[in-house]
Scaffold this active site. Structure first.
Site, PDB file in Angstrom:
ATOM      1  N   ASP A 267      38.279  56.827  31.154  1.00 31.45           N
ATOM      2  CA  ASP A 267      37.762  55.519  30.776  1.00 31.45           C
ATOM      3  C   ASP A 267      38.918  55.068  29.617  1.00 31.45           C
ATOM      4  O   ASP A 267      39.043  55.577  28.699  1.00 31.45           O
ATOM      5  CB  ASP A 267      36.626  55.624  29.895  1.00 31.45           C
ATOM      6  CG  ASP A 267      36.414  54.084  29.641  1.00 31.45           C
ATOM      7  OD1 ASP A 267      37.073  53.074  29.370  1.00 31.45           O
ATOM      8  OD2 ASP A 267      34.950  53.946  28.958  1.00 31.45           O
TER       9      ASP A 267
ATOM     10  N   ARG B 225      29.408  40.597  49.429  1.00 33.86           N
ATOM     11  CA  ARG B 225      28.939  41.728  48.498  1.00 33.86           C
ATOM     12  C   ARG B 225      29.731  42.931  48.589  1.00 33.86           C
ATOM     13  O   ARG B 225      30.187  43.755  47.730  1.00 33.86           O
ATOM     14  CB  ARG B 225      27.365  42.249  48.963  1.00 33.86           C
ATOM     15  CG  ARG B 225      26.874  43.303  48.267  1.00 33.86           C
ATOM     16  CD  ARG B 225      25.395  43.476  48.023  1.00 33.86           C
ATOM     17  NE  ARG B 225      24.732  42.992  49.149  1.00 33.86           N
ATOM     18  CZ  ARG B 225      24.575  43.772  50.217  1.00 33.86           C
ATOM     19  NH1 ARG B 225      25.323  44.629  50.421  1.00 33.86           N
ATOM     20  NH2 ARG B 225      23.644  43.066  51.390  1.00 33.86           N
TER      21      ARG B 225
ATOM     22  N   LYS C 158      37.110  43.923  28.322  1.00 29.76           N
ATOM     23  CA  LYS C 158      37.791  43.912  26.847  1.00 29.76           C
ATOM     24  C   LYS C 158      39.418  43.367  27.036  1.00 29.76           C
ATOM     25  O   LYS C 158      39.599  42.251  27.366  1.00 29.76           O
ATOM     26  CB  LYS C 158      37.732  45.385  26.517  1.00 29.76           C
ATOM     27  CG  LYS C 158      36.454  46.136  26.766  1.00 29.76           C
ATOM     28  CD  LYS C 158      35.449  45.250  25.903  1.00 29.76           C
ATOM     29  CE  LYS C 158      33.678  45.581  25.887  1.00 29.76           C
ATOM     30  NZ  LYS C 158      33.580  47.308  26.119  1.00 29.76           N
TER      31      LYS C 158
HETATM   32  C1  LIG Z   1      32.744  47.886  27.142  1.00 29.59           C
HETATM   33  C2  LIG Z   1      33.075  49.257  27.309  1.00 29.59           C
HETATM   34  C3  LIG Z   1      32.364  49.637  28.699  1.00 29.59           C
HETATM   35  C4  LIG Z   1      31.472  48.941  29.363  1.00 29.59           C
HETATM   36  O1  LIG Z   1      31.761  47.641  29.901  1.00 29.59           O
HETATM   37  P1  LIG Z   1      30.980  46.493  30.220  1.00 29.59           P
HETATM   38  O2  LIG Z   1      31.842  45.708  30.823  1.00 29.59           O
HETATM   39  O3  LIG Z   1      30.255  46.118  28.821  1.00 29.59           O
HETATM   40  O4  LIG Z   1      29.839  47.044  31.020  1.00 29.59           O
HETATM   41  C5  LIG Z   1      32.830  50.961  29.001  1.00 29.59           C
HETATM   42  N1  LIG Z   1      33.578  51.717  28.082  1.00 29.59           N
HETATM   43  C6  LIG Z   1      34.106  51.400  26.943  1.00 29.59           C
HETATM   44  C7  LIG Z   1      35.195  52.087  26.311  1.00 29.59           C
HETATM   45  C8  LIG Z   1      33.918  49.940  26.601  1.00 29.59           C
HETATM   46  O5  LIG Z   1      34.589  49.461  25.501  1.00 29.59           O
END
Ligand SMILES: *Cc1c(COP(=O)(O)O)cnc(C)c1O
Length: 383
Positions: free
Chosen positions: A177, A52, A202
């Site tokens: 992000d 973990r 993504k």
């Molecule tokens: C998809 C996404 C997230 C969250 O990611 P998950 O893997 O779905 O939890 C955060 N920020 C952006 C810009 C995203 O496209």
């Protein structure tokens, strides 16, 4: 492989040139053990106790991500949300944080719901406007500035270097992000950011077959250790097979991102003056509000994400999505296949997405096919 001596394409394609010393395998094995042997003298010299907290399945992917982002350390998480929320959970109740009004919807919901309830003072501002940020930041009290660039779903652009300067002057940390920009196009840590986050779900994985997240830090410090503790204690830990899949996906990261950028630029230019399109939102268009900043901080392309506002309002937009054949009607982004989504339907009340907005994730199909499919869908929606 010395990552400093080769190009990032080479780092990713060979996953840092890793070879298994024992078997000579050039792809890593999948480590699945949940626990590790304690030495007879009661020590854990391997440095691992329980999966973990840590797992050898992470090592290679984290090392590749560190090299690509030019960070000191990386940590994989079970999702992008697990990675992002770990940063906020490493703060203390009462801390003030700034986040953008236009940002990934689920994280915005969590910030305004759970995080605010838990005691963080979350303030959403117009993050593309440095004056708004200077006015909102509280020296000594603002602990974190969170930005997303380009930002869902309007693809607004925030100047990372300028934001880092304002955040640091007030004693705050800057986290970015960078899911949409990817390390192929933007390196936030070299522009002054302290942390970079990706939904590895993504572009990093790139095949729509995995949920994962990652954080990379510019330096190993107290905040980073608190973040690692959040992962170990709350258990938002990635699985072994998922770590292995992510590493495989990243081998083609540069090819996929460059293909998506090239097609996205063409598609944006094609539909920018289209009679059935109200507007195309894409930072690669010279008239886009964030174009100048994007041209400065994004190298080699403006990303594979854009939005199209359909003439005829919400009903027309939904009809366009209903009539596409190649573009798949689905949420998410960054896969090999192109996706189309009526964003206001997903986000609901309070969304900054106009009702006529369709979010497009451009994949790696031939751009001519993608353009032809959108053309016929627009025509049928208006027939
Ligand atoms: C998809 C996404 C997230 C969250 O990611 P998950 O893997 O779905 O939890 C955060 N920020 C952006 C810009 C995203 O496209």
């Amino acid at each position: 492989m010395d990552a400093k001596k080769v190009h990032p394409e080479t780092v990713a394609a060979q996953a840092l040139g890793w070879v298994d010393e024992r078997t000579r395998a050039i792809t890593p094995p999948i480590h699945v053990s949940s626990t590790y042997l304690r030495d007879p003298d009661n020590q854990y010299r391997s440095g691992r106790v329980y999966a973990r907290a840590d797992n050898p399945a992470f090592d290679q992917a984290e090392a590749v991500l560190c090299a690509l982002e030019r960070g000191a350390q990386a940590a994989l998480f079970a999702s992008g949300m697990a990675a992002a929320t770990a940063v906020f959970q490493a703060l203390s109740p009462g801390d003030h944080v700034l986040a953008p009004k236009v940002m990934y919807w689920s994280l915005r919901n969590w910030l305004m719901g759970f995080a605010s309830h838990w005691g963080l003072q979350v303030e959403l501002i117009e993050m593309t406007d440095p004056a708004a940020m200077r006015a909102a930041i509280r020296p000594g009290q603002t602990k974190l500035v969170w930005i997303e660039t380009p930002a869902n779903p309007l693809w607004t652009v925030t100047d990372i270097a300028e934001t880092a300067g304002i955040a640091h002057a007030a004693g705050a940390v800057l986290a970015v992000d960078s899911t949409v920009a990817t390390p192929v196009l933007t390196l936030p840590l070299t522009l002054g950011a302290d942390l970079v986050m990706h939904a590895a779900t993504k572009y990093l994985n790139g095949h729509s077959d995995l949920i994962a997240g990652v954080l990379v830090t510019r330096e190993d410090n107290e905040l980073w250790q608190r973040i690692r503790k959040v992962r170990a204690q709350l258990g938002g830990t990635l699985g072994s097979f998922e770590s292995w899949l992510l590493l495989r996906g990243m081998r083609t990261l540069h090819l996929r991102v460059h293909a998506a950028c090239t097609s996205a630029q063409r598609i944006a230019e094609h539909f920018a003056a289209h009679p059935l399109v109200e507007a195309v939102l894409y930072p690669g268009l010279p008239g886009a509000p964030g174009h100048a900043v994007a041209a400065r901080q994004m190298k080699g392309g403006f990303g594979g994400m854009m939005s199209i506002r359909a003439k005829g309002g919400e009903a027309a937009a939904i009809a366009v999505a209903a009539n596409t054949e190649l573009w798949k009607r689905a949420t998410s982004l960054g896969g090999t296949e192109s996706l189309i989504e009526h964003r206001a339907s997903v986000e609901g009340a309070g969304t900054p997405a106009p009702p006529d907005l369709l979010r497009l994730s451009v994949g790696i199909e031939h751009a001519d096919d993608l353009i032809a499919d959108l053309e016929q869908a627009l025509r049928r929606a208006h027939a």
